[in-house]
Design a protein around this motif. Structure first.
Motif, mmCIF file in Angstrom:
data_model
loop_
_atom_site.group_PDB
_atom_site.id
_atom_site.type_symbol
_atom_site.label_atom_id
_atom_site.label_comp_id
_atom_site.label_asym_id
_atom_site.label_seq_id
_atom_site.Cartn_x
_atom_site.Cartn_y
_atom_site.Cartn_z
ATOM 1 N N GLU A 97 0.833 -1.201 0.000
ATOM 2 C CA GLU A 97 0.000 0.000 0.000
ATOM 3 C C GLU A 97 0.867 1.250 0.000
ATOM 4 O OE1 GLU A 97 -3.182 0.265 -0.470
ATOM 5 O OE2 GLU A 97 -3.440 -1.910 -0.545
ATOM 6 N N ALA A 98 1.997 1.193 0.707
ATOM 7 C CA ALA A 98 2.915 2.335 0.713
ATOM 8 C C ALA A 98 3.459 2.589 -0.687
ATOM 9 C CB ALA A 98 4.054 2.091 1.700
ATOM 10 N N LEU A 99 3.825 1.529 -1.403
ATOM 11 C CA LEU A 99 4.294 1.683 -2.777
ATOM 12 C C LEU A 99 3.177 2.243 -3.650
ATOM 13 C CD1 LEU A 99 6.354 1.200 -5.082
ATOM 14 C CD2 LEU A 99 5.382 -1.109 -5.304
ATOM 15 N N ARG A 100 1.985 1.732 -3.464
ATOM 16 C CA ARG A 100 0.851 2.167 -4.283
ATOM 17 C C ARG A 100 0.561 3.655 -4.087
ATOM 18 N NH1 ARG A 100 -2.174 -1.667 -2.805
ATOM 19 N NH2 ARG A 100 -1.761 -3.059 -4.550
ATOM 20 N N SER A 101 0.815 4.156 -2.889
ATOM 21 C CA SER A 101 0.552 5.562 -2.609
ATOM 22 C C SER A 101 1.767 6.453 -2.859
ATOM 23 C CB SER A 101 0.098 5.735 -1.160
ATOM 24 O OG SER A 101 1.145 5.399 -0.254
ATOM 25 N N GLY A 102 2.890 5.849 -3.263
ATOM 26 C CA GLY A 102 4.092 6.624 -3.544
ATOM 27 C C GLY A 102 4.910 6.981 -2.321
ATOM 28 N N ASP A 103 4.676 6.288 -1.203
ATOM 29 C CA ASP A 103 5.394 6.569 0.047
ATOM 30 C C ASP A 103 6.586 5.619 0.178
ATOM 31 O OD1 ASP A 103 6.233 7.260 2.566
ATOM 32 O OD2 ASP A 103 4.454 6.473 3.609
ATOM 33 N N TRP A 104 7.684 5.929 -0.523
ATOM 34 C CA TRP A 104 8.836 5.031 -0.536
ATOM 35 C C TRP A 104 9.508 4.951 0.824
ATOM 36 C CZ3 TRP A 104 10.381 0.968 -2.671
ATOM 37 C CH2 TRP A 104 11.723 0.580 -2.710
ATOM 38 N N GLN A 105 9.619 6.082 1.513
ATOM 39 C CA GLN A 105 10.232 6.058 2.834
ATOM 40 C C GLN A 105 9.391 5.231 3.805
ATOM 41 O OE1 GLN A 105 13.302 7.125 3.634
ATOM 42 N NE2 GLN A 105 13.449 7.522 1.423
ATOM 43 N N GLY A 106 8.089 5.330 3.677
ATOM 44 C CA GLY A 106 7.216 4.503 4.510
ATOM 45 C C GLY A 106 7.385 3.027 4.202
ATOM 46 N N ALA A 107 7.557 2.698 2.922
ATOM 47 C CA ALA A 107 7.775 1.304 2.542
ATOM 48 C C ALA A 107 9.073 0.779 3.133
ATOM 49 C CB ALA A 107 7.796 1.178 1.011
ATOM 50 N N LEU A 108 10.137 1.574 3.076
ATOM 51 C CA LEU A 108 11.417 1.161 3.648
ATOM 52 C C LEU A 108 11.311 0.989 5.166
ATOM 53 C CD1 LEU A 108 13.887 3.460 1.657
ATOM 54 C CD2 LEU A 108 13.408 1.025 1.257
ATOM 55 N N ARG A 109 10.587 1.882 5.808
ATOM 56 C CA ARG A 109 10.419 1.783 7.263
ATOM 57 C C ARG A 109 9.692 0.492 7.640
ATOM 58 N NH1 ARG A 109 6.065 3.025 9.727
ATOM 59 N NH2 ARG A 109 5.360 4.383 8.045
ATOM 60 N N LEU A 110 8.666 0.136 6.879
ATOM 61 C CA LEU A 110 7.923 -1.086 7.159
ATOM 62 C C LEU A 110 8.797 -2.327 6.972
ATOM 63 C CD1 LEU A 110 4.545 -0.083 5.502
ATOM 64 C CD2 LEU A 110 4.882 -0.624 7.920
ATOM 65 N N MET A 111 9.693 -2.290 5.996
ATOM 66 C CA MET A 111 10.616 -3.411 5.813
ATOM 67 C C MET A 111 11.468 -3.603 7.060
ATOM 68 S SD MET A 111 11.999 -2.708 1.935
ATOM 69 C CE MET A 111 10.868 -2.191 0.639
ATOM 70 N N GLU A 112 11.986 -2.511 7.583
ATOM 71 C CA GLU A 112 12.833 -2.596 8.774
ATOM 72 C C GLU A 112 12.032 -3.084 9.979
ATOM 73 O OE1 GLU A 112 16.125 -2.307 8.935
ATOM 74 O OE2 GLU A 112 16.033 -2.104 6.753
ATOM 75 N N GLU A 113 10.803 -2.619 10.106
ATOM 76 C CA GLU A 113 9.967 -3.022 11.240
ATOM 77 C C GLU A 113 9.604 -4.504 11.179
ATOM 78 O OE1 GLU A 113 6.630 -0.407 11.120
ATOM 79 O OE2 GLU A 113 7.740 1.315 11.913
ATOM 80 N N GLY A 114 9.665 -5.092 9.997
ATOM 81 C CA GLY A 114 9.311 -6.500 9.861
ATOM 82 C C GLY A 114 10.448 -7.468 10.118
ATOM 83 N N ARG A 115 11.656 -6.955 10.369
ATOM 84 C CA ARG A 115 12.822 -7.828 10.525
ATOM 85 C C ARG A 115 12.661 -8.838 11.657
ATOM 86 N NH1 ARG A 115 17.786 -6.785 8.112
ATOM 87 N NH2 ARG A 115 17.884 -4.881 6.840
ATOM 88 N N ALA A 116 12.182 -8.396 12.805
ATOM 89 C CA ALA A 116 12.113 -9.297 13.967
ATOM 90 C C ALA A 116 11.208 -10.488 13.682
ATOM 91 C CB ALA A 116 11.619 -8.527 15.189
ATOM 92 N N GLY A 117 10.060 -10.240 13.086
ATOM 93 C CA GLY A 117 9.140 -11.331 12.787
ATOM 94 C C GLY A 117 9.701 -12.309 11.774
ATOM 95 N N ILE A 118 10.356 -11.791 10.745
ATOM 96 C CA ILE A 118 10.949 -12.661 9.722
ATOM 97 C C ILE A 118 12.068 -13.500 10.323
ATOM 98 C CG2 ILE A 118 12.188 -12.708 7.525
ATOM 99 C CD1 ILE A 118 10.804 -9.997 6.902
ATOM 100 N N THR A 119 12.895 -12.883 11.152
ATOM 101 C CA THR A 119 13.994 -13.602 11.797
ATOM 102 C C THR A 119 13.473 -14.716 12.680
ATOM 103 O OG1 THR A 119 15.385 -11.614 11.761
ATOM 104 C CG2 THR A 119 16.006 -13.362 13.308
#
Length: 217
Positions: A63-85
């Motif tokens: 949704e962040a990509l769809r809305s053009g919020d690249w910084q928000g998309a990058l932030r969400l990637m970082e926030e997801g690290r713990a769960g993926i690990t």
């Protein structure tokens, strides 16, 4: 025409003596079936082939990509690290490795710029991903058409994941025929181990990180 079944028959793809019967699954049924099957796998590997260059999936990052919020998309990637690990650690405890092979076409679509960046984070968290230029599957696609998304969980099930032409998820077809499972598993593993396949981290560092933020897509 069913590309997956043609792939089984094609000389360039996995070989199979007969065409298997598959069970159609809705999006919800596929998700539940996938999770239940994956949780049973111990001491084995799974394989995923992704081919399409654009998907209309639903997630906060998408949704962040769809809305053009690249910084928000990058932030969400970082926030997801713990769960993926944590998920990767659970798989490791069971001796299960999930390998993903991502076919890429350059220049990258906005979706691919986002997904490859996301997958690089997943790889850093313990989820192995490799990329392969589409030129190396071109001979097969010239015969059978665009390859579908394929997932093999251990030796239990093979999924042909279905999408509309716009990339909207439509569920999957599940196959439990042992010969089909082994044929497609070997095919994906062959692409993953192809001499031209590259680990996603170095690929993203070289070909993605320098790109400007993608437009809304």
């Amino acid at each position: 025409m069913n590309t997956f079944l043609n792939l089984l028959d094609n000389n360039e793809g996995p070989r199979h003596a007969r065409r298997p019967h598959g069970t159609p699954l809705t999006v919800a049924d596929y998700s539940a079936h996938f999770q239940q099957t994956k949780s049973r796998i111990n001491g084995d590997s799974s394989w995923k082939l992704e081919r399409a260059q654009h998907f209309e999936e639903t997630s906060p990052g998408r949704e962040a990509l769809r809305s053009g919020d690249w910084q928000g998309a990058l932030r969400l990637m970082e926030e997801g690290r713990a769960g993926i690990t944590a998920q990767a650690a659970q798989d490791t405890q069971r001796g299960h490795v999930f390998h993903r092979l991502r076919v890429v076409e350059e220049p990258l679509t906005p979706y691919m710029q986002w997904e490859l960046t996301t997958l690089a984070v997943r790889a850093e968290c313990g989820r192995p991903v490799r990329v392969l230029d589409h030129a190396h599957i071109a001979p097969t696609e010239q015969t059978v058409g665009p390859l579908p998304e394929l997932v093999v969980l251990g030796t239990e099930v093979l999924y042909e994941v279905r999408y509309t032409g716009r990339g909207v998820h439509q569920g999957a077809i599940a196959y439990t025929d042992p010969d089909a499972i082994h044929a497609v598993r070997d095919y994906i593993r062959g692409l993953y181990e192809h001499p031209a396949a590259r680990d996603i981290g170095p690929y993203v560092s070289r070909s993605v990180q320098h790109l400007p933020p993608p437009p809304a897509a």
